[in-house]
Scaffold this active site. Sequence first.
Site, short mmCIF file in Angstrom:
data_model
loop_
_atom_site.label_atom_id
_atom_site.label_comp_id
_atom_site.label_asym_id
_atom_site.label_seq_id
_atom_site.Cartn_x
_atom_site.Cartn_y
_atom_site.Cartn_z
N GLU A 193 -4.30 1.09 28.03
CA GLU A 193 -5.57 1.19 27.37
C GLU A 193 -5.80 -0.22 26.82
O GLU A 193 -5.05 -1.17 26.85
CB GLU A 193 -5.45 1.90 25.93
CG GLU A 193 -6.58 1.79 24.85
CD GLU A 193 -5.89 2.27 23.54
OE1 GLU A 193 -5.36 3.43 23.61
OE2 GLU A 193 -6.74 1.70 22.40
N GLU A 235 -12.23 -4.47 18.23
CA GLU A 235 -11.59 -3.23 17.50
C GLU A 235 -11.56 -4.05 16.21
O GLU A 235 -11.03 -5.40 15.85
CB GLU A 235 -10.48 -2.75 18.29
CG GLU A 235 -9.93 -1.62 17.26
CD GLU A 235 -8.79 -1.04 17.95
OE1 GLU A 235 -8.49 0.33 17.79
OE2 GLU A 235 -8.01 -1.52 18.69
#
Length: 314
Positions: free
Chosen positions: A133, A138
């Site tokens: 990932e 974020e």
Amino acid sequence: MLASRTFLTLACFVASALAATYQQADSHQGSDFLNAFSFQAIADPTHGRVNYVDESTALSQNLTYYSGDHFIIRTDDTTVLSASGPGRNSVRLQSNKQYTTHVTVWSLRHMPQGCATWPALWEVGADWPNQGEIDVLEGVNDQSPNQSTLHTSSGCTMPASRSQTGTSTGNNCDVDATGNAGCGVKAPTTNSYGPAFNSAGGGWYAMERTSSFIKVWFWSRNDGSVPSDVKNGATTIDTDNWGTPYAYFPSQSCDFSTHFGAHNIIINLTLCGDWAGAVFNSDGCPGDCATYVNNNPSAFTNAYFDIQWLKIYE
């Protein structure tokens, strides 16, 4: 003379082969996103207080809409929720195509802000965490700066010292060894995330993935140093001209061929959950996260992405 010419020709060929030049493979703007991405009406894997809706619901409730080069993804900001009912309606999109070696460039005008928000632009393989990932953008609860992170299976670490302008939060990318924290890097500027990002008019995020490294860059909207090929979404880009990335993940102690597979691109906004909920109070947000989400729909008026475009290069 012939030998000199041969050497010169070979040198030029090698230099060209080594140049980090990519051609635009996909370009998404406005309504294009609806053709290139699918709505994931699934239970939130991060246990957020959201209800991811399907395309027809998102469009009918204006949780997803477009106008010209504005593509909006938002959470519901009108409904008071029952504590025993589903979470606040929100959106999670996944690209229909997968990518390995590639570059993504995002031109963002606005990202979701507010207590309980946990927005992300990221990429992930079908077999998580074994295919890896990559989190490009974020964060949670308006806490700046942005953090870019790798999440992998065991046996993937980063060197303590490497060529980047950001600050590492940890060097072991293994989700099991780190409680799913992975190996993150915080950007060096506060306007890389949240209200400060939005006040500046947003900016550009770029991520380059190769078989030997992953790099992430950020330029604020009025940053005079933004490369012209980034700013203009050029059809050809050269990442060698983009300067030192704020996040650099080399493969020297992480075999990318076994830790990263083909990735889909994800755009999502969750609320509370494993990260935003866990640090809700320590981030300065009031009360209980789920209760806050249930009772305060107007707190999410600014919980939206405004994406100008996404360019993908291979």
